[in-house]
Write a protein that holds these residues in place. Structure first.
Motif, PDB file in Angstrom:
ATOM      1  N   GLU A  98      -1.088  -0.614   1.405  1.00  0.00           N
ATOM      2  CA  GLU A  98      -1.977   0.309   0.695  1.00  0.00           C
ATOM      3  C   GLU A  98      -2.575   1.366   1.626  1.00  0.00           C
ATOM      4  O   GLU A  98      -3.188   2.321   1.146  1.00  0.00           O
ATOM      5  CB  GLU A  98      -3.090  -0.471  -0.010  1.00  0.00           C
ATOM      6  CG  GLU A  98      -2.548  -1.325  -1.125  1.00  0.00           C
ATOM      7  CD  GLU A  98      -3.586  -2.191  -1.807  1.00  0.00           C
ATOM      8  OE1 GLU A  98      -3.248  -2.758  -2.850  1.00  0.00           O
ATOM      9  OE2 GLU A  98      -4.720  -2.314  -1.297  1.00  0.00           O
ATOM     10  N   ARG A  99      -2.392   1.221   2.935  1.00  0.00           N
ATOM     11  CA  ARG A  99      -2.833   2.256   3.881  1.00  0.00           C
ATOM     12  C   ARG A  99      -1.992   3.501   3.663  1.00  0.00           C
ATOM     13  O   ARG A  99      -0.775   3.426   3.503  1.00  0.00           O
ATOM     14  CB  ARG A  99      -2.663   1.772   5.315  1.00  0.00           C
ATOM     15  CG  ARG A  99      -3.706   0.769   5.714  1.00  0.00           C
ATOM     16  CD  ARG A  99      -3.477   0.208   7.062  1.00  0.00           C
ATOM     17  NE  ARG A  99      -3.383   1.228   8.103  1.00  0.00           N
ATOM     18  CZ  ARG A  99      -3.250   0.939   9.380  1.00  0.00           C
ATOM     19  NH1 ARG A  99      -3.183  -0.308   9.791  1.00  0.00           N
ATOM     20  NH2 ARG A  99      -3.172   1.894  10.274  1.00  0.00           N
ATOM     21  N   LEU A 100      -2.640   4.656   3.662  1.00  0.00           N
ATOM     22  CA  LEU A 100      -1.973   5.908   3.325  1.00  0.00           C
ATOM     23  C   LEU A 100      -0.688   6.131   4.115  1.00  0.00           C
ATOM     24  O   LEU A 100       0.358   6.430   3.543  1.00  0.00           O
ATOM     25  CB  LEU A 100      -2.930   7.090   3.518  1.00  0.00           C
ATOM     26  CG  LEU A 100      -2.374   8.446   3.095  1.00  0.00           C
ATOM     27  CD1 LEU A 100      -1.966   8.427   1.621  1.00  0.00           C
ATOM     28  CD2 LEU A 100      -3.396   9.527   3.345  1.00  0.00           C
ATOM     29  N   GLU A 101      -0.735   5.954   5.450  1.00  0.00           N
ATOM     30  CA  GLU A 101       0.446   6.244   6.261  1.00  0.00           C
ATOM     31  C   GLU A 101       1.598   5.271   6.003  1.00  0.00           C
ATOM     32  O   GLU A 101       2.754   5.599   6.221  1.00  0.00           O
ATOM     33  CB  GLU A 101       0.097   6.285   7.754  1.00  0.00           C
ATOM     34  CG  GLU A 101      -0.385   4.973   8.334  1.00  0.00           C
ATOM     35  CD  GLU A 101      -1.886   4.716   8.181  1.00  0.00           C
ATOM     36  OE1 GLU A 101      -2.401   3.882   8.934  1.00  0.00           O
ATOM     37  OE2 GLU A 101      -2.529   5.333   7.319  1.00  0.00           O
ATOM     38  N   ILE A 102       1.298   4.095   5.528  1.00  0.00           N
ATOM     39  CA  ILE A 102       2.349   3.126   5.187  1.00  0.00           C
ATOM     40  C   ILE A 102       2.768   3.303   3.737  1.00  0.00           C
ATOM     41  O   ILE A 102       3.956   3.241   3.402  1.00  0.00           O
ATOM     42  CB  ILE A 102       1.874   1.686   5.462  1.00  0.00           C
ATOM     43  CG1 ILE A 102       1.593   1.506   6.962  1.00  0.00           C
ATOM     44  CG2 ILE A 102       2.908   0.668   4.989  1.00  0.00           C
ATOM     45  CD1 ILE A 102       0.976   0.178   7.336  1.00  0.00           C
ATOM     46  N   ARG A 103       1.803   3.540   2.862  1.00  0.00           N
ATOM     47  CA  ARG A 103       2.075   3.691   1.434  1.00  0.00           C
ATOM     48  C   ARG A 103       3.088   4.807   1.169  1.00  0.00           C
ATOM     49  O   ARG A 103       3.923   4.694   0.274  1.00  0.00           O
ATOM     50  CB  ARG A 103       0.766   3.960   0.711  1.00  0.00           C
ATOM     51  CG  ARG A 103       0.874   3.930  -0.770  1.00  0.00           C
ATOM     52  CD  ARG A 103      -0.471   4.161  -1.411  1.00  0.00           C
ATOM     53  NE  ARG A 103      -0.405   3.744  -2.800  1.00  0.00           N
ATOM     54  CZ  ARG A 103      -1.445   3.463  -3.524  1.00  0.00           C
ATOM     55  NH1 ARG A 103      -2.645   3.540  -3.021  1.00  0.00           N
ATOM     56  NH2 ARG A 103      -1.298   3.114  -4.773  1.00  0.00           N
ATOM     57  N   ALA A 110       2.758  -0.868  -3.220  1.00  0.00           N
ATOM     58  CA  ALA A 110       1.329  -0.789  -3.544  1.00  0.00           C
ATOM     59  C   ALA A 110       1.199  -0.696  -5.063  1.00  0.00           C
ATOM     60  O   ALA A 110       2.038  -0.073  -5.710  1.00  0.00           O
ATOM     61  CB  ALA A 110       0.702   0.424  -2.864  1.00  0.00           C
ATOM     62  N   PRO A 111       0.212  -1.331  -5.633  1.00  0.00           N
ATOM     63  CA  PRO A 111      -0.807  -2.121  -4.966  1.00  0.00           C
ATOM     64  C   PRO A 111      -0.271  -3.497  -4.541  1.00  0.00           C
ATOM     65  O   PRO A 111       0.722  -3.984  -5.068  1.00  0.00           O
ATOM     66  CB  PRO A 111      -1.895  -2.277  -6.031  1.00  0.00           C
ATOM     67  CG  PRO A 111      -1.147  -2.228  -7.330  1.00  0.00           C
ATOM     68  CD  PRO A 111       0.002  -1.268  -7.094  1.00  0.00           C
ATOM     69  N   ILE A 112      -0.976  -4.101  -3.609  1.00  0.00           N
ATOM     70  CA  ILE A 112      -0.643  -5.445  -3.136  1.00  0.00           C
ATOM     71  C   ILE A 112      -1.108  -6.454  -4.173  1.00  0.00           C
ATOM     72  O   ILE A 112      -2.230  -6.375  -4.675  1.00  0.00           O
ATOM     73  CB  ILE A 112      -1.335  -5.728  -1.782  1.00  0.00           C
ATOM     74  CG1 ILE A 112      -0.807  -4.772  -0.706  1.00  0.00           C
ATOM     75  CG2 ILE A 112      -1.149  -7.178  -1.368  1.00  0.00           C
ATOM     76  CD1 ILE A 112      -1.572  -4.819   0.604  1.00  0.00           C
ATOM     77  N   ASN A 128      -5.863  -6.802  16.698  1.00  0.00           N
ATOM     78  CA  ASN A 128      -5.467  -5.429  17.036  1.00  0.00           C
ATOM     79  C   ASN A 128      -4.095  -5.084  16.431  1.00  0.00           C
ATOM     80  O   ASN A 128      -3.309  -4.349  17.036  1.00  0.00           O
ATOM     81  CB  ASN A 128      -5.480  -5.207  18.549  1.00  0.00           C
ATOM     82  CG  ASN A 128      -4.472  -6.075  19.293  1.00  0.00           C
ATOM     83  OD1 ASN A 128      -3.991  -7.087  18.776  1.00  0.00           O
ATOM     84  ND2 ASN A 128      -4.146  -5.684  20.519  1.00  0.00           N
ATOM     85  N   ASP A 129      -3.835  -5.572  15.251  1.00  0.00           N
ATOM     86  CA  ASP A 129      -2.587  -5.267  14.549  1.00  0.00           C
ATOM     87  C   ASP A 129      -2.627  -3.812  14.087  1.00  0.00           C
ATOM     88  O   ASP A 129      -3.535  -3.424  13.350  1.00  0.00           O
ATOM     89  CB  ASP A 129      -2.431  -6.207  13.346  1.00  0.00           C
ATOM     90  CG  ASP A 129      -1.077  -6.103  12.670  1.00  0.00           C
ATOM     91  OD1 ASP A 129      -0.434  -5.032  12.765  1.00  0.00           O
ATOM     92  OD2 ASP A 129      -0.670  -7.079  12.033  1.00  0.00           O
ATOM     93  N   PRO A 130      -1.661  -2.987  14.498  1.00  0.00           N
ATOM     94  CA  PRO A 130      -1.688  -1.579  14.097  1.00  0.00           C
ATOM     95  C   PRO A 130      -1.355  -1.352  12.613  1.00  0.00           C
ATOM     96  O   PRO A 130      -1.564  -0.253  12.104  1.00  0.00           O
ATOM     97  CB  PRO A 130      -0.632  -0.932  14.997  1.00  0.00           C
ATOM     98  CG  PRO A 130       0.307  -2.043  15.331  1.00  0.00           C
ATOM     99  CD  PRO A 130      -0.539  -3.281  15.392  1.00  0.00           C
ATOM    100  N   PHE A 131      -0.872  -2.386  11.937  1.00  0.00           N
ATOM    101  CA  PHE A 131      -0.457  -2.220  10.544  1.00  0.00           C
ATOM    102  C   PHE A 131      -1.391  -2.886   9.541  1.00  0.00           C
ATOM    103  O   PHE A 131      -1.178  -2.777   8.326  1.00  0.00           O
ATOM    104  CB  PHE A 131       0.971  -2.733  10.352  1.00  0.00           C
ATOM    105  CG  PHE A 131       1.954  -2.008  11.223  1.00  0.00           C
ATOM    106  CD1 PHE A 131       2.272  -0.684  10.984  1.00  0.00           C
ATOM    107  CD2 PHE A 131       2.527  -2.634  12.313  1.00  0.00           C
ATOM    108  CE1 PHE A 131       3.157   0.006  11.797  1.00  0.00           C
ATOM    109  CE2 PHE A 131       3.415  -1.960  13.143  1.00  0.00           C
ATOM    110  CZ  PHE A 131       3.730  -0.636  12.876  1.00  0.00           C
TER     111      PHE A 131
END
Length: 179
Positions: A98-103, A110-112, A128-131
């Motif tokens: 649902e994060r914009l750059e991944i969506r 999305a939605p999850i 510290n997971d970047p995703f």
């Protein structure tokens, strides 16, 4: 439970040769659920493939999912009438679709799905997971009814994290198998 009754669910772009899922497959004989398109994953296609593999099995499986594989487990469980085919699930480093750059890249994800999973589950999250932020992973775990394991600063819990065959994760999986 036989080792072949553990199903590995890689995330987007599959898991490379040094990823803990690939090492577990080689060392323990677990079965990777192969998807038709790892680069352009469509939720419906991935759900159908997981359903197909589970229905072909003689007994319930334990799932070991990473990243988009975690989102797949929740999506599949929210629509399948065959959730009794899963005994438990290890959900590692869910990707926040649902994060914009991944969506934008994974629009069908999305939605999850946020229904409680109808089987025991453990969600392993990194700080510290970047995703997916640790807080967001905790929200997903709460929605799914999963127990959270804090892995500390372990990135995306993949080959780049330097975990090798990740014995701690395998111990968590073994605990789920024993349920």
């Amino acid at each position: 439970m036989k080792t072949a009754d553990v199903l590995l669910l890689p995330g987007w772009e599959n898991s490379g040769p040094q990823h803990w899922q690939s090492l577990w497959e080689a060392q323990h004989g677990y079965l990777r659920v192969e998807q038709h398109d790892w680069m352009r994953p469509l939720r419906g296609d991935w759900i159908a493939r997981l359903e197909e593999v589970l229905l072909a099995r003689g007994q319930p499986a334990v799932l070991a999912a990473h990243s988009l594989g975690c989102i797949l487990v929740a999506a599949w469980a929210s629509v399948s009438r065959h959730t009794d085919r899963v005994k438990a699930a290890l959900l590692v480093a869910p990707g926040d679709t649902e994060r914009l750059e991944i969506r934008e890249q994974l629009s069908s994800w999305a939605p999850i799905a946020r229904r409680p999973l109808p089987f025991p589950s453990v969600l392993v999250a990194s700080r510290n997971d970047p995703f997916c932020t640790f807080e967001r992973a905790g929200e997903l775990a709460q929605a799914w009814g999963s127990r959270v394991v804090d892995l500390g600063a372990a990135g995306h819990v993949n080959a780049d994290s330097g975990l090798g065959s990740w014995p701690q994760g395998h111990a968590l999986l073994q605990d789920l198998i024993q349920l």
